[in-house]
Structures are given as structure tokens and as C-alpha cells.
Design an enzyme around this catalytic site. Structure first.
Site, PDB file in Angstrom:
ATOM      1  N   HIS A 152       0.827  -1.021   0.074  1.00 36.20           N
ATOM      2  CA  HIS A 152      -0.033   0.017  -0.009  1.00 36.20           C
ATOM      3  C   HIS A 152       0.887   1.101   0.106  1.00 36.20           C
ATOM      4  O   HIS A 152       0.360   2.424  -0.260  1.00 36.20           O
ATOM      5  CB  HIS A 152      -1.160  -0.030   1.038  1.00 36.20           C
ATOM      6  CG  HIS A 152      -0.577   0.368   2.423  1.00 36.20           C
ATOM      7  ND1 HIS A 152      -0.009  -0.710   3.403  1.00 36.20           N
ATOM      8  CD2 HIS A 152      -0.060   1.581   2.950  1.00 36.20           C
ATOM      9  CE1 HIS A 152       0.452   0.068   4.657  1.00 36.20           C
ATOM     10  NE2 HIS A 152       0.469   1.203   4.409  1.00 36.20           N
ATOM     11  N   ASP A 182       0.211  -7.415   1.489  1.00 33.69           N
ATOM     12  CA  ASP A 182       0.661  -6.257   1.451  1.00 33.69           C
ATOM     13  C   ASP A 182       2.040  -6.116   1.511  1.00 33.69           C
ATOM     14  O   ASP A 182       2.876  -5.229   2.459  1.00 33.69           O
ATOM     15  CB  ASP A 182      -0.106  -5.507   2.863  1.00 33.69           C
ATOM     16  CG  ASP A 182       0.000  -4.113   2.853  1.00 33.69           C
ATOM     17  OD1 ASP A 182      -0.104  -3.383   1.605  1.00 33.69           O
ATOM     18  OD2 ASP A 182       0.155  -3.163   3.503  1.00 33.69           O
ATOM     19  N   GLY A 253       3.554   6.725   8.424  1.00 37.25           N
ATOM     20  CA  GLY A 253       4.963   6.657   7.865  1.00 37.25           C
ATOM     21  C   GLY A 253       5.960   5.513   8.138  1.00 37.25           C
ATOM     22  O   GLY A 253       6.753   5.465   7.513  1.00 37.25           O
ATOM     23  N   ASN A 254       5.535   4.902   9.225  1.00 39.74           N
ATOM     24  CA  ASN A 254       6.173   3.693   9.761  1.00 39.74           C
ATOM     25  C   ASN A 254       5.845   2.367   8.782  1.00 39.74           C
ATOM     26  O   ASN A 254       6.499   1.445   8.882  1.00 39.74           O
ATOM     27  CB  ASN A 254       6.007   3.290  11.247  1.00 39.74           C
ATOM     28  CG  ASN A 254       6.727   3.938  12.140  1.00 39.74           C
ATOM     29  OD1 ASN A 254       6.190   4.783  12.922  1.00 39.74           O
ATOM     30  ND2 ASN A 254       7.951   3.639  12.023  1.00 39.74           N
ATOM     31  N   SER A 255       4.745   2.566   7.971  1.00 42.39           N
ATOM     32  CA  SER A 255       4.399   1.635   7.236  1.00 42.39           C
ATOM     33  C   SER A 255       5.459   0.888   6.212  1.00 42.39           C
ATOM     34  O   SER A 255       5.958   1.866   5.724  1.00 42.39           O
ATOM     35  CB  SER A 255       3.112   1.805   6.253  1.00 42.39           C
ATOM     36  OG  SER A 255       2.022   1.923   7.132  1.00 42.39           O
ATOM     37  N   VAL A 312     -12.897 -24.374  -2.497  1.00 44.01           N
ATOM     38  CA  VAL A 312     -13.694 -24.456  -1.441  1.00 44.01           C
ATOM     39  C   VAL A 312     -14.005 -23.191  -0.782  1.00 44.01           C
ATOM     40  O   VAL A 312     -13.104 -22.459  -0.490  1.00 44.01           O
ATOM     41  CB  VAL A 312     -13.437 -25.972  -0.575  1.00 44.01           C
ATOM     42  CG1 VAL A 312     -13.504 -27.071  -1.067  1.00 44.01           C
ATOM     43  CG2 VAL A 312     -12.131 -25.344   0.220  1.00 44.01           C
ATOM     44  N   GLN A 313     -15.384 -23.124  -0.266  1.00 42.05           N
ATOM     45  CA  GLN A 313     -15.854 -22.006   0.469  1.00 42.05           C
ATOM     46  C   GLN A 313     -15.710 -22.727   2.009  1.00 42.05           C
ATOM     47  O   GLN A 313     -16.242 -23.845   2.126  1.00 42.05           O
ATOM     48  CB  GLN A 313     -17.164 -21.695   0.158  1.00 42.05           C
ATOM     49  CG  GLN A 313     -17.178 -20.771  -1.002  1.00 42.05           C
ATOM     50  CD  GLN A 313     -18.513 -20.151  -1.261  1.00 42.05           C
ATOM     51  OE1 GLN A 313     -19.604 -20.444  -0.535  1.00 42.05           O
ATOM     52  NE2 GLN A 313     -18.860 -19.866  -2.400  1.00 42.05           N
ATOM     53  N   ILE A 314     -14.938 -22.229   2.681  1.00 38.13           N
ATOM     54  CA  ILE A 314     -14.888 -22.851   4.101  1.00 38.13           C
ATOM     55  C   ILE A 314     -15.331 -21.914   5.436  1.00 38.13           C
ATOM     56  O   ILE A 314     -15.245 -20.792   4.740  1.00 38.13           O
ATOM     57  CB  ILE A 314     -13.386 -23.284   4.469  1.00 38.13           C
ATOM     58  CG1 ILE A 314     -12.334 -21.994   4.243  1.00 38.13           C
ATOM     59  CG2 ILE A 314     -12.946 -24.470   3.412  1.00 38.13           C
ATOM     60  CD1 ILE A 314     -10.847 -22.437   4.588  1.00 38.13           C
TER      61      ILE A 314
END
Length: 516
Positions: A152, A182, A253-255, A312-314
Site C-alpha cells: 500500500h 501487503d 509513515g512507519n508502514s 472450497v468455501q470454508i
């Protein structure tokens, strides 16, 4: 010299009193003041200074000092960089600040964890001269200029600049990004022999010291300290959430900056904060080093990340669901629905199956299954332990490739017929055959009314939901639902498991059933 009349001293306690004075003397000595002694043979209580002791204890070099982090910081800080991005302002943006699309998952996430304006940490966009700028942090992982930051931070950037701890500025190229975790990999253009940090191999323990280094509010090269507060955090950003929670102050800003352990190794990449105000309140989240390693390796090799997929949907196995299925513990991942033509469907996995292990390794919950499967490369052959209708079995399958796009969910419900099938007693809902409701399909029964005070409402049932199965049996009318509930009561179940479809998504809901 301090004199006290002997009449004020109790002879029977003179030895005790002497010890007390001696203790007081040692305490005073600890702060570097001259040491006093007690002379019990004198006519009066006498205190005398001891120059030898005073000389030793006033020597500041002999007094224990608190342990600091200066040596570690001196070693690791040069590997941390400030990241600045520029992007051309989009005409349709219209606002004064850069932001995510309103209502999008990332916008909701950063509104919750990034700040009240919905912007990600470190990405306060500024408008001017047709450009939007933002800033974050990162760190070198190799001497030839490869560096890690957050997706991001560099997402959509037309130009990326990094500033080293020495104050030198370089242009960087985005090698690859992985929005699901991310993580982004960039490479500095020009320069060599950069100081770099090592990604830790050690298991993170709650209570370990941690140092966060980064570029908060554009200040650059800032260091904060704290401890690991928790691990395995799910903050709702996706199926691969496995964050380390730290209390070292982390701000915008630490990201993308690193969190170091006391060996000077990186245990995580700081990516988000929980903050009602936008500033640090002592809750920050870091992507674990082992995740960073696997992602960076693929980004460096091919610029993108491919993950295994079983199709699969779990959903989690709750205590109610475990009771409905006759499980002793609420563990494993419940298959809500296998996707058509997916690896799981081809291997015979069905709705209601519980996946309990992958290649013999126990699966605690649905999140762990998603992370485990995602760690394998497409085409890998695996073994799944399945609980199928109360029977354990092993299924072999070959993983597919996780699709990059999510299929849009369609609204399956049109205008509902006003004629209801009868109420399903004690559950607080009314149903009608799906075939009698326009747009609901031909399978199951449609929920046409929900009592807001009933058990069904408490479990999240809504009008338009389609109940496909009750207690493992297909239903097509309210009589089928009643019969299934009656059978569950006869088996002394406290709840009954229903497979419910909402839109294009199916899930299981355990609903308590009244006795009698």
C-alpha cells in the site's frame, strides 16, 4: 555525629537496632552517599562515617546502569530507508487527499486501523501541481539494493524514491507486489554495497523485546521500543491474516518498516495500526518474517505470487457446529461448498465435510487451512484428512492456482410470492419452497420472514436466505425442515446444522433447537 541518649535505647533490642541501622546504611550507600556505622559499645549511640566504603559506593562507574538498545540500533538502523512515492493525480479523484475507493475492503480496513480519514499509515496524500505524494518506510534485504516495503506504500506509484540513513537519495523500481499480504519488493537503481537486515528464523514469543525503526510523519530514522503483545492476529484484511501485534509506538509513515528482535534480525514488517485518532495507541501489527520470506522469494523470481488452491468455501467450526456434527472439539475447517470443477470437487469433497489435517499436520481452524494451502505452489500434490458424515478418510488432490480475481456475487432473489409455507416452529422463521419464489432457484426453502426476537435472527438469518440442508438432509419444504429437527432432537442434539445460501455464497449455521 548524631547523639541519642542511651535511655532511649532498649538494651534487649540493641542488636536488632544495630542491624536496622546497618541496613539503612547499605540503602544510603546504594545512592552514593557516605556510609554510616553503629558503635554498640559506646556510652551513647554513635554513628561514624567509613571513608573506605564511601569512596567505593560514590564511584559512578561501579553503579549498575539500565541496559539500553544503542548497540543494536547502531548496527541495524543503516539498513532502514524512507520511501517516498509520486503518482499523477487522477481527474476523477476530485478530493483534496488521496484515498481508496469509498466502501472498498481496503478503505474500510484503513478507516478502522489507519485513522479516521481512511488513509493507510504513512500515505497521507497531498495535492499540488497535478501530483499526489505519499511516504512510508522500508529496509534493505541484500547488499545489491533489494528492499522490502508495503504494497500500500508503493501501490499505483509512478515514481519511487528512497532515502538512506546517510541521507542519500536513490530512485527505486517496483519489482513486484502482493496485495494479499501487503508486501512489495523494490530495487534501488544505482549504488551498491548497501547495509542490509536479515529476516529472522526464530519463533516469535509473546513478551520478547522489539524495536520498530522507520519514517513516522516523514521525520525519518526514528526508533521506538516495546514488546511483542500477541501473535496470530486476524484483523479482517483477508484469509492470510497472521499478524504479530507489538506495542512499540508505530505511526503513519512507519508502514513498510522493520520490527527488530534483540539479535538485530527482522521479525516482521510493520503494516497497520489500530487507532481511533490516527496516532499510536500502542497497538500495531507486523507481517511475520516467514511470510515475508516466501512472498519476497516469488516476487524476486517472477514479480508476482502464485498460491495453491483447493476450490472450497470454508468456515470455522464453532462449538454449536461441532455439537451438531458430533465432534468432540470445535476444530478444523468446515466445507460450506466446493466450487464447481475445482480440485476439491473433483476429489469428492462435499459440503459438510470437515478438513482436519493437511499432509498429516493438524488444522486448527479455517484460517490456518487457508494459510497452509496458500503456502504451497500450484500443482503440488497433497493429502487431506476429512471427516465425512462421521467417518474419517484421506483424500489426495493436486492443487490448482488461486484466481487473482473474486467473482462478483449476484442477487438471486426477485420479488417474493406473498403466499408463505407454514412457520417452522421454535426457530423464529417462516419458509417457502424455493421453486415457489421467483429467482430463488429450485433447491431448498427460502426464508420469507424472520422473528427479530427468535433464535434464527440471533444466528444471522435474513429474509431471502435459502436453506439447502438441515442436519445433512436436503429440504424442499417446511415439512422436511420439521422432520430433520425432530430427528436431531431424538438424537439428543442441542443444535441443528443448516446449510444456507446467501447470494452466491453458502455457509453452515448451527441453530439451537428447543426440547419437547
Amino acid at each position: 555525629m548524631i547523639d541519642l541518649p542511651t535511655s532511649q535505647l532498649n538494651p534487649a533490642r540493641s542488636k536488632v537496632t544495630a542491624r536496622k541501622f546497618a541496613l539503612m546504611a547499605s540503602v544510603v550507600a546504594g545512592v552514593g552517599v557516605a556510609v554510616y556505622g553503629f558503635n554498640p559499645s559506646a556510652d551513647k549511640a554513635e554513628f561514624f562515617t567509613s571513608p573506605a566504603h564511601a569512596q567505593v559506593n560514590t564511584d559512578v562507574s561501579k553503579v549498575a546502569q539500565p541496559i539500553g538498545f544503542a548497540d543494536i540500533v547502531e548496527r541495524v538502523k543503516p539498513s532502514v530507508i524512507s520511501v517516498k512515492i509520486r503518482m499523477k493525480e487522477k481527474a476523477e479523484a476530485g478530493g483534496e487527499e488521496w484515498s481508496f475507493q469509498p466502501g472498498s475492503p481496503m478503505e474500510r480496513f484503513f478507516r478502522r486501523f489507519g485513522g479516521p480519514d481512511g488513509l493507510p499509515p504513512g500515505m497521507r496524500g497531498r495535492r499540488g501541481h497535478g501530483l499526489v505524494t505519499g511516504q512510508g518506510s522500508g529496509f534493505f534485504i541484500s547488499a545489491d539494493g533489494y528492499a522490502v516495503t508495503n504494497n500500500h506504500v508503493v501501490d499505483g506509484a509512478d515514481k519511487v524514491e528512497v532515502t538512506t540513513d546517510e541521507g542519500k537519495t536513490f530512485t527505486a523500481k517496483v519489482i513486484g507486489t502482493d496485495p494479499r499480504t501487503d508486501i512489495a519488493l523494490i530495487k534501488i537503481e544505482g549504488g551498491s554495497n548497501f547495509p542490509f537486515a536479515r529476516l529472522s528464523d526464530d519463533k516469535v514469543r509473546i513478551g520478547d523485546w522489539v524495536l520498530a525503526v522507520g519514517n513516522p510523519f516523514g521525520l525519518g530514522g526514528s526508533v521506538t521500543a516495546g514488546i511483542v503483545s500477541a501473535s496470530g492476529r486476524d484483523i479482517g484484511t483477508g484469509p492470510y491474516d497472521d499478524f504479530i501485534q507489538i506495542d512499540a509506538p508505530v505511526n503513519k509513515g512507519n508502514s513498510g518498516g522493520p520490527a527488530f528482535n534483540m539479535k538485530g534480525d527482522v521479525i516482521g514488517v510493520n503494516t497497520a495500526i489500530y487507532s481511533p485518532s490516527g496516532g499510536s495507541v500502542g497497538i500495531a501489527f507486523s507481517i511475520p518474517a516467514n511470510t515475508v520470506k516466501s512472498v519476497v522469494a516469488q516476487l524476486k523470481d517472477k514479480g508476482s505470487v502464485s498460491r495453491g488452491w483447493i476450490g472450497v468455501q470454508i468456515q470455522p467450526v464453532t462449538s454449536d457446529i461441532a455439537d451438531s456434527l458430533g465432534l468432540k472439539k470445535a476444530e478444523g475447517a468446515l466445507v460450506a461448498e466446493p466450487q464447481p470443477n475445482g480440485p476439491a470437487a473433483k476429489a469428492g469433497i462435499q459440503s459438510g465435510d470437515v478438513i482436519t489435517a493437511v499432509n498429516g499436520d493438524h488444522v486448527r481452524d479455517a484460517r490456518e487451512l487457508a494459510r497452509t494451502i496458500g503456502s504451497f505452489a500450484p500443482g503440488t500434490s497433497i493429502k487431506l484428512n476429512i471427516l465425512h458424515k462421521g467417518t474419517d478418510k484421506v483424500v489426495n488432490l493436486t492443487l490448482g492456482t488461486l484466481p487473482n480475481t473474486v467473482e462478483a456475487r449476484a442477487d438471486l432473489y426477485g420479488d417474493r410470492d406473498s403466499s408463505h409455507d407454514s412457520d417452522v416452529p421454535r426457530l423464529g422463521l417462516s419458509v417457502a419452497p424455493a421453486a415457489s419464489v421467483a429467482g430463488a432457484g429450485t433447491e431448498g426453502v427460502v426464508v420469507v420472514d424472520v422473528d427479530p426476537k427468535g433464535a434464527a435472527a440471533d444466528r444471522g438469518f435474513k429474509e431471502g436466505d435459502v436453506i439447502l440442508e438441515v442436519a445433512g438432509k436436503s429440504v424442499s419444504n417446511s415439512a422436511d425442515v420439521r422432520d430433520a429437527i425432530k430427528a436431531a432432537r431424538a438424537d439428543e442434539k442441542n443444535s441443528v446444522l443448516m446449510r444456507v445460501r446467501t447470494g452466491s455464497t453458502a455457509r453452515f449455521i448451527a441453530i439451537p433447537i428447543a426440547k419437547g
